[in-house]
Design an enzyme around this catalytic site. Sequence first.
Site, PDB file in Angstrom:
ATOM      1  N   HIS A 129       0.877  -1.178   0.000  1.00 48.22           N
ATOM      2  CA  HIS A 129       0.000   0.000   0.000  1.00 48.22           C
ATOM      3  C   HIS A 129       0.916   1.231   0.000  1.00 48.22           C
ATOM      4  O   HIS A 129       2.026   1.175   0.547  1.00 48.22           O
ATOM      5  CB  HIS A 129      -0.828  -0.050   1.285  1.00 48.22           C
ATOM      6  CG  HIS A 129      -1.904   0.972   1.403  1.00 48.22           C
ATOM      7  ND1 HIS A 129      -1.658   2.278   1.742  1.00 48.22           N
ATOM      8  CD2 HIS A 129      -3.242   0.884   1.249  1.00 48.22           C
ATOM      9  CE1 HIS A 129      -2.798   2.946   1.795  1.00 48.22           C
ATOM     10  NE2 HIS A 129      -3.776   2.118   1.491  1.00 48.22           N
ATOM     11  N   ASP A 207       3.411  -3.953   8.263  1.00 48.68           N
ATOM     12  CA  ASP A 207       2.162  -3.227   8.047  1.00 48.68           C
ATOM     13  C   ASP A 207       1.032  -4.241   8.228  1.00 48.68           C
ATOM     14  O   ASP A 207       0.789  -5.075   7.354  1.00 48.68           O
ATOM     15  CB  ASP A 207       2.171  -2.634   6.630  1.00 48.68           C
ATOM     16  CG  ASP A 207       0.806  -2.096   6.225  1.00 48.68           C
ATOM     17  OD1 ASP A 207      -0.145  -2.217   7.008  1.00 48.68           O
ATOM     18  OD2 ASP A 207       0.706  -1.562   5.099  1.00 48.68           O
ATOM     19  N   GLN A 210      -4.224  -4.732   7.110  1.00 50.93           N
ATOM     20  CA  GLN A 210      -5.234  -5.669   6.589  1.00 50.93           C
ATOM     21  C   GLN A 210      -5.226  -6.984   7.348  1.00 50.93           C
ATOM     22  O   GLN A 210      -6.127  -7.799   7.165  1.00 50.93           O
ATOM     23  CB  GLN A 210      -4.983  -5.983   5.109  1.00 50.93           C
ATOM     24  CG  GLN A 210      -5.307  -4.887   4.152  1.00 50.93           C
ATOM     25  CD  GLN A 210      -6.769  -4.445   4.153  1.00 50.93           C
ATOM     26  OE1 GLN A 210      -7.666  -5.186   4.516  1.00 50.93           O
ATOM     27  NE2 GLN A 210      -6.999  -3.217   3.747  1.00 50.93           N
ATOM     28  N   LYS A 233     -10.414  -0.530  10.389  1.00 52.84           N
ATOM     29  CA  LYS A 233     -10.566  -1.701   9.508  1.00 52.84           C
ATOM     30  C   LYS A 233     -11.011  -2.935  10.282  1.00 52.84           C
ATOM     31  O   LYS A 233     -11.244  -3.986   9.713  1.00 52.84           O
ATOM     32  CB  LYS A 233      -9.244  -2.003   8.797  1.00 52.84           C
ATOM     33  CG  LYS A 233      -8.858  -0.903   7.804  1.00 52.84           C
ATOM     34  CD  LYS A 233      -7.724  -1.348   6.944  1.00 52.84           C
ATOM     35  CE  LYS A 233      -7.090  -0.200   6.184  1.00 52.84           C
ATOM     36  NZ  LYS A 233      -7.894   0.267   5.046  1.00 52.84           N
ATOM     37  N   CYS A 372      -4.696   2.446  -3.678  1.00 56.16           N
ATOM     38  CA  CYS A 372      -3.451   2.985  -3.088  1.00 56.16           C
ATOM     39  C   CYS A 372      -2.288   2.036  -3.320  1.00 56.16           C
ATOM     40  O   CYS A 372      -1.411   1.885  -2.443  1.00 56.16           O
ATOM     41  CB  CYS A 372      -3.609   3.273  -1.597  1.00 56.16           C
ATOM     42  SG  CYS A 372      -4.830   4.526  -1.258  1.00 56.16           S
TER      43      CYS A 372
HETATM   44  C1  PLP Z   1      -2.193  -2.814   3.662  1.00 57.58           C
HETATM   45  C2  PLP Z   1      -2.539  -1.430   4.097  1.00 57.58           C
HETATM   46  N1  PLP Z   1      -1.605  -0.665   4.656  1.00 57.58           N
HETATM   47  C3  PLP Z   1      -1.868   0.575   5.085  1.00 57.58           C
HETATM   48  C4  PLP Z   1      -3.116   1.125   4.943  1.00 57.58           C
HETATM   49  C5  PLP Z   1      -3.360   2.501   5.434  1.00 57.58           C
HETATM   50  O1  PLP Z   1      -4.290   2.467   6.466  1.00 57.58           O
HETATM   51  P1  PLP Z   1      -4.840   3.843   7.060  1.00 57.58           P
HETATM   52  O2  PLP Z   1      -5.538   4.538   5.925  1.00 57.58           O
HETATM   53  O3  PLP Z   1      -5.775   3.416   8.139  1.00 57.58           O
HETATM   54  O4  PLP Z   1      -3.669   4.596   7.542  1.00 57.58           O
HETATM   55  C6  PLP Z   1      -4.123   0.385   4.341  1.00 57.58           C
HETATM   56  C7  PLP Z   1      -5.455   0.977   4.105  1.00 57.58           C
HETATM   57  O5  PLP Z   1      -6.163   0.587   3.218  1.00 57.58           O
HETATM   58  C8  PLP Z   1      -3.823  -0.925   3.923  1.00 57.58           C
HETATM   59  O6  PLP Z   1      -4.771  -1.675   3.363  1.00 57.58           O
END
Ligand code: PLP
Length: 414
Positions: A129, A207, A210, A233, A372
């Site tokens: 992402h 990260d 998800q 999420k 993203c």
């Molecule tokens: C794999 C992953 N990393 C990071 C993020 C970023 O999350 P946030 O928008 O809550 O900061 C997302 C959001 O869709 C994600 O799916």
Amino acid sequence: MAVTTQTRLDAQKIRADFPYLEEIFNGKPFAYLDSAASSQKPRQVLEAMDEFYSHSYANAHRGVYQLAERATAALELAREKSRAFINAPDAREVVFVRNTTEGINLVAYAWGLNNLGPEDLVVVTELEHHSNFVPWQYIAKRTGATFKMVPLTESGELQLDALDELTRDGNVKVVATNLVSNSLGTITDVSKIAQWAHARGAIYVCDAAQAAPHIPLDVHALGCDFLAFSAHKMCGPSGAGVLWGRAELLERMEPFLLGGHMIRRVRFEETTWGELPHKFEAGTAPLAEAVGLGAAIDYLAEVGFDAIGAHEHELTAYALERLSEIDGVTLYGPPAERRAGIVSFNIEGVHPHDVAQVLDMDGVAIRAGHHCCQPLMQKLGVAATNRASFYLYSIPEEVDRLVEGVKRAKQLFA
Ligand SMILES: Cc1ncc(COP(=O)(O)O)c(C=O)c1O
């Protein structure tokens, strides 16, 4: 409906907890298949936040009056629940942030600026992402470090055997990957990556945005040095997330944001920093949001991650099977056994936005776009995909409605 669910969770009982299901669009019951973007919230979370605002609200770690102490206790209880949720050894290592993005930026800035230099390598993957890609790319550029990406296989999984080759010409200092991909649903065995990183003296950053909604997390078993996730999420509110980091690393780092609450002593000449986790929590914390996160953790624990995982797996396998039967549909990502409840696809000759709009007319919400993940789209050779994502409140009838909508979009546009 072509399948009977043998879910170990009672989806109908769970659905009774989610007020969003009362919504009707175009006369149709609402099918929310965009949980990977943000999940819906159960009453238990909404009520916990309402209760906090109504009866325990004051700023935390500030006042000495009883209501302020109640607010502080609620915040610290949420921290303790977050610690237990990821099996971290010490609540001092649990830093409340706004979201995963802020957590990763905290590490990239506060650790990266002081630990990276021109001889060093920063390794991410083609599956990240932007939140776990752009901060590292930027900090690598600022420090003169080299930025590299682990490539993907045809099925959208990481080519871990490429790591040695990639890192031949420099000191690997940090490896940052997701545990579950938001675009393809790929689940990566990150403990292998962490071991590889540690064997080379590098840190491993996970990260878990998800993963947190779907998979039990254990920072020891995963071998992380840092791990970030977002409440929104995983049935919690927007505005709160967690960055966990090993205390010895957090202690050696400079603060990221500066201001109230994060200090020990402020003088005209100099300021010194507070203890963990406060050093990284400048300003008023996301108080009710942290309470909501704690309630979401309780809610998911009550349902059980085994049941959630089994339920999502059935829905995903079913969606992949039904969509693969439609001519002209390309499915991206690994088989159902190695992915979370996320299905990305395209219909030949039909723009994903058109597909999403046709589905919306039927009250079915999916995501269309680059999710993203522009580097991944570049790799797949597409500008965008359709993405349906499932959670504990999703049911097979909603997959059927997705499949019918995809067929209709194909008839209309292809
Ligand atoms: C794999 C992953 N990393 C990071 C993020 C970023 O999350 P946030 O928008 O809550 O900061 C997302 C959001 O869709 C994600 O799916």
